[in-house]
Design a protein around this motif. Structure first.
Motif, PDB file in Angstrom:
ATOM      1  N   GLY A  56      48.775  -1.892  63.350  1.00 32.12           N
ATOM      2  CA  GLY A  56      48.479  -0.494  63.041  1.00 32.12           C
ATOM      3  C   GLY A  56      49.692   0.401  62.912  1.00 32.12           C
ATOM      4  N   THR A  57      50.899  -0.140  63.110  1.00 38.37           N
ATOM      5  CA  THR A  57      52.124   0.657  63.010  1.00 38.37           C
ATOM      6  C   THR A  57      52.857   0.300  61.727  1.00 38.37           C
ATOM      7  OG1 THR A  57      52.330   0.731  65.418  1.00 38.37           O
ATOM      8  CG2 THR A  57      54.294   1.277  64.135  1.00 38.37           C
ATOM      9  N   ARG A  58      53.320   1.322  61.009  1.00 39.27           N
ATOM     10  CA  ARG A  58      54.039   1.103  59.766  1.00 39.27           C
ATOM     11  C   ARG A  58      55.544   1.093  60.028  1.00 39.27           C
ATOM     12  NH1 ARG A  58      52.959   4.780  54.476  1.00 39.27           N
ATOM     13  NH2 ARG A  58      50.936   3.706  54.704  1.00 39.27           N
ATOM     14  N   HIS A  59      56.245   0.093  59.486  1.00 41.15           N
ATOM     15  CA  HIS A  59      57.701  -0.031  59.619  1.00 41.15           C
ATOM     16  C   HIS A  59      58.306  -0.073  58.212  1.00 41.15           C
ATOM     17  CE1 HIS A  59      57.388  -1.137  63.930  1.00 41.15           C
ATOM     18  NE2 HIS A  59      56.256  -1.739  63.542  1.00 41.15           N
ATOM     19  N   GLN A  60      59.144   0.919  57.918  1.00 38.56           N
ATOM     20  CA  GLN A  60      59.764   0.990  56.602  1.00 38.56           C
ATOM     21  C   GLN A  60      60.852  -0.076  56.460  1.00 38.56           C
ATOM     22  OE1 GLN A  60      58.395   3.439  54.801  1.00 38.56           O
ATOM     23  NE2 GLN A  60      59.450   3.042  52.868  1.00 38.56           N
ATOM     24  N   ILE A  61      60.989  -0.683  55.278  1.00 41.26           N
ATOM     25  CA  ILE A  61      62.049  -1.650  54.986  1.00 41.26           C
ATOM     26  C   ILE A  61      63.044  -0.967  54.063  1.00 41.26           C
ATOM     27  CG2 ILE A  61      62.607  -3.893  53.972  1.00 41.26           C
ATOM     28  CD1 ILE A  61      59.790  -4.797  54.598  1.00 41.26           C
ATOM     29  N   THR A  62      64.253  -0.729  54.574  1.00 46.11           N
ATOM     30  CA  THR A  62      65.244   0.015  53.801  1.00 46.11           C
ATOM     31  C   THR A  62      66.507  -0.783  53.520  1.00 46.11           C
ATOM     32  OG1 THR A  62      66.117   0.977  55.855  1.00 46.11           O
ATOM     33  CG2 THR A  62      64.423   2.237  54.671  1.00 46.11           C
ATOM     34  N   GLY A  63      66.832  -1.782  54.309  1.00 48.47           N
ATOM     35  CA  GLY A  63      68.081  -2.528  54.114  1.00 48.47           C
ATOM     36  C   GLY A  63      67.897  -3.740  53.230  1.00 48.47           C
ATOM     37  N   ASN A  64      68.903  -4.624  53.254  1.00 50.39           N
ATOM     38  CA  ASN A  64      68.862  -5.848  52.456  1.00 50.39           C
ATOM     39  C   ASN A  64      68.015  -6.932  53.110  1.00 50.39           C
ATOM     40  OD1 ASN A  64      70.552  -4.588  50.698  1.00 50.39           O
ATOM     41  ND2 ASN A  64      72.374  -5.728  51.265  1.00 50.39           N
ATOM     42  N   ALA A  65      67.705  -6.774  54.399  1.00 46.62           N
ATOM     43  CA  ALA A  65      66.905  -7.773  55.097  1.00 46.62           C
ATOM     44  C   ALA A  65      66.258  -7.111  56.305  1.00 46.62           C
ATOM     45  CB  ALA A  65      67.748  -8.963  55.537  1.00 46.62           C
TER      46      ALA A  65
END
Length: 298
Positions: free
Chosen positions: A215-224
């Protein structure tokens, strides 16, 4: 059966169980094998659409205690690890520039149970060029020193006494103009262990990517984005069935998820795998935790 699983089964049968006794302490060979796979993926260099080159010389640095424990088996273990890397490269359609080898080295700055992998790409030595035959003297036309007569405009060039026709001499450059320079061949791809980021250099709108965990959203911003139970992971998952560093999501075109040598493996959209392409809505299962991958064009 995955490459890591086959590697582990081969180790179990070596030297009447010798390896099974040696590897009951901190550093496990399957951990090293998984690290070598990641080293290939992280340092793969795309040369063209049909060839991706990975390092062929690997050095596994061990603590003084672990190196002393494993050194009697370093030759055989290095051979087994090199075989595993070769199988993995064939499965991923990677290629090498030279002979493949894996060696163990001692590192005084590492504590017991820790290891470090270094790699490089070494090209095979080229054999010496064969000797060139001696140059032939220029052909002298027969006759009594008679010089060729220029042909009439539009007529083929004929060499007196040669019995055939030849191409006319190249025209001289106009006065004041430098002679033409032959075109240079295209430069070869740059060396080193740098892999172009997937999708880099192409225009288009940015893509927003994130994962949903419990239920928690985690943004992906880097290369990995590393997923695992460790506090060092980018997204920490509190699940006893999840390894400290279990899997890694790599954004790109397309995005991918890779198993980092975990104990229980990963399941992507219902399939057990070591790496898989992700699409919007893909479901990744680590242990008993389900992770939903999302991506939206900006």
């Amino acid at each position: 059966m995955g490459v890591l699983k086959k590697f582990e089964q081969r180790l179990e049968g070596l030297v009447n169980g010798t390896f099974a006794k040696v590897f009951k302490s901190e550093v496990q060979p399957v951990e090293i094998a998984g690290a070598l796979q990641r080293e290939c993926d992280n340092n793969a260099t795309i040369w063209n659409r049909d060839r991706t080159v990975v390092p062929n010389d690997f050095i596994v640095e061990l603590s003084a205690h672990d190196h002393e424990r494993l050194s009697p088996y370093s030759g055989q273990l290095g051979t087994e690890l090199a075989g595993m890397v070769r199988e993995y490269a064939e499965a991923q359609r990677y290629s090498f520039m030279g002979p493949l080898q894996v060696t163990l080295e001692r590192a005084e700055d590492l504590d017991t149970g820790l290891y470090r992998v270094r790699s490089r790409t070494l090209a095979a030595e080229e054999p010496p060029a064969p000797p060139q035959p001696p140059a032939q003297p220029p052909h002298q036309p027969t006759g009594y020193g008679r010089q060729p007569t220029p042909p009439a405009p539009g007529a083929p060039w004929q060499q007196p006494g040669a019995g055939g026709y030849a191409a006319p001499p190249p025209p001289a450059a106009p006065p004041g103009m430098p002679p033409s320079t032959p075109a240079m061949p295209p430069a070869a791809p740059g060396g080193g262990n740098v892999r172009p980021f997937p999708g880099a250099g192409h225009g288009g709108a940015a893509t927003r990517r994130w994962i949903e965990v419990n239920g928690t959203r985690h943004q992906i911003t880097g290369n990995a984005c590393v997923l695992g139970r460790s506090t060092e992971a980018d997204v920490r998952i509190d699940d006893p069935g999840v390894s400290r560093k279990h899997a890694e999501i790599r954004p790109g075109t397309p995005a991918m998820v890779l198993d980092l040598g975990s104990t229980n493996g990963i399941v992507v959209d219902g399939q057990h795998t070591q790496r898989a392409t992700l699409r919007d809505g893909s479901r990744i299962v680590l242990g008993s935790t389900t992770i939903v991958y999302r991506q939206v064009e900006g």
